[in-house]
Design a protein around this motif. Structure first.
Motif, PDB file in Angstrom:
ATOM      1  N   MET A   1       1.209  -0.876  -0.123  1.00 16.74           N
ATOM      2  CA  MET A   1      -0.063   0.039   0.114  1.00 16.74           C
ATOM      3  C   MET A   1       1.273   0.896  -0.099  1.00 16.74           C
ATOM      4  O   MET A   1       2.179   1.298   0.631  1.00 16.74           O
ATOM      5  N   ALA A   2       0.498   2.091  -0.801  1.00 19.07           N
ATOM      6  CA  ALA A   2       1.185   3.307  -0.618  1.00 19.07           C
ATOM      7  C   ALA A   2       1.091   4.189  -0.002  1.00 19.07           C
ATOM      8  O   ALA A   2      -0.036   4.439   0.827  1.00 19.07           O
ATOM      9  N   THR A   3       2.265   5.186   0.816  1.00 18.91           N
ATOM     10  CA  THR A   3       2.227   6.262   2.023  1.00 18.91           C
ATOM     11  C   THR A   3       2.534   7.472   1.093  1.00 18.91           C
ATOM     12  O   THR A   3       2.011   7.378   0.152  1.00 18.91           O
ATOM     13  N   ASN A   4       1.819   8.365   2.184  1.00 21.33           N
ATOM     14  CA  ASN A   4       1.444   9.395   1.660  1.00 21.33           C
ATOM     15  C   ASN A   4       2.173  10.150   0.997  1.00 21.33           C
ATOM     16  O   ASN A   4       2.159  11.016   0.157  1.00 21.33           O
ATOM     17  N   LEU A   5       3.422   9.539   1.530  1.00 27.75           N
ATOM     18  CA  LEU A   5       4.657  10.169   0.933  1.00 27.75           C
ATOM     19  C   LEU A   5       5.146   9.814  -0.121  1.00 27.75           C
ATOM     20  O   LEU A   5       5.231  10.082  -1.311  1.00 27.75           O
ATOM     21  N   ASP A   6       4.714   8.530  -0.481  1.00 24.81           N
ATOM     22  CA  ASP A   6       5.265   7.926  -1.917  1.00 24.81           C
ATOM     23  C   ASP A   6       3.860   8.373  -3.098  1.00 24.81           C
ATOM     24  O   ASP A   6       4.215   9.152  -4.305  1.00 24.81           O
ATOM     25  N   ILE A   7       2.871   9.141  -2.368  1.00 24.27           N
ATOM     26  CA  ILE A   7       1.471   9.605  -3.341  1.00 24.27           C
ATOM     27  C   ILE A   7       2.112  11.402  -4.259  1.00 24.27           C
ATOM     28  O   ILE A   7       1.633  11.379  -5.017  1.00 24.27           O
ATOM     29  N   LEU A   8       2.666  11.820  -2.955  1.00 22.44           N
ATOM     30  CA  LEU A   8       3.072  12.762  -3.377  1.00 22.44           C
ATOM     31  C   LEU A   8       4.406  13.376  -4.106  1.00 22.44           C
ATOM     32  O   LEU A   8       4.352  13.457  -5.007  1.00 22.44           O
ATOM     33  N   LYS A   9       5.427  12.060  -3.769  1.00 23.59           N
ATOM     34  CA  LYS A   9       6.298  11.778  -4.840  1.00 23.59           C
ATOM     35  C   LYS A   9       6.109  11.612  -6.519  1.00 23.59           C
ATOM     36  O   LYS A   9       6.181  12.152  -7.346  1.00 23.59           O
ATOM     37  N   ASN A  32       1.448  20.671   5.225  1.00 25.13           N
ATOM     38  CA  ASN A  32      -0.192  20.826   5.313  1.00 25.13           C
ATOM     39  C   ASN A  32      -1.011  19.436   6.422  1.00 25.13           C
ATOM     40  O   ASN A  32      -1.894  19.065   5.981  1.00 25.13           O
ATOM     41  N   SER A  33      -0.434  19.560   7.579  1.00 27.27           N
ATOM     42  CA  SER A  33      -1.655  18.433   8.244  1.00 27.27           C
ATOM     43  C   SER A  33      -1.347  17.090   7.554  1.00 27.27           C
ATOM     44  O   SER A  33      -2.443  16.235   7.767  1.00 27.27           O
ATOM     45  N   GLY A  34      -0.317  16.519   7.150  1.00 27.33           N
ATOM     46  CA  GLY A  34      -0.798  15.335   6.548  1.00 27.33           C
ATOM     47  C   GLY A  34      -1.647  15.151   5.330  1.00 27.33           C
ATOM     48  O   GLY A  34      -1.547  14.117   4.494  1.00 27.33           O
ATOM     49  N   ASP A  35      -2.653  16.307   4.375  1.00 27.60           N
ATOM     50  CA  ASP A  35      -3.109  16.619   3.485  1.00 27.60           C
ATOM     51  C   ASP A  35      -2.188  16.267   1.845  1.00 27.60           C
ATOM     52  O   ASP A  35      -1.163  17.725   1.554  1.00 27.60           O
TER      53      ASP A  35
END
Length: 91
Positions: A1-9, A32-35
């Motif tokens: 499962m992709a992390t927020n960091l992976d999605i941001l990249k 950005n509070s994890g958004d």
């Protein structure tokens, strides 16, 4: 499962156009509070500000500024319109 960091990249196309390191990306998320959406928007704007135009021996490579601004529009947070006006009929 992709992390927020992976999605941001992925959103900022860091594989094709590297600009941020993982620490900078995590700071964008934290700010950005994890958004991820808001962090992606801010990251695109930061990439747009970077002057990446290049002129070598009369050969000019244009800046990608407009590309990043266009991509930023996809991630721009939606703001709701709030009015303080009251109804004319008093309800």
């Amino acid at each position: 499962m992709a992390t927020n960091l992976d999605i941001l990249k992925f959103n900022l196309q860091e594989k094709e156009y590297p600009y941020f390191d993982d620490e900078d990306l995590q700071l964008l998320l934290d700010k950005n509070s994890g958004d991820v959406q808001a962090a992606s928007y801010e990251g695109c704007l930061k990439k747009a500000v970077a002057d990446d135009a290049l002129i070598i021996s009369g050969i000019t490579l244009k800046s990608n500024r407009e590309y990043w601004l266009g991509l930023a529009k996809q991630f721009k947070p939606v703001t709701s319109y709030n009015t303080s006006m009251k109804r004319a009929d008093g309800q």
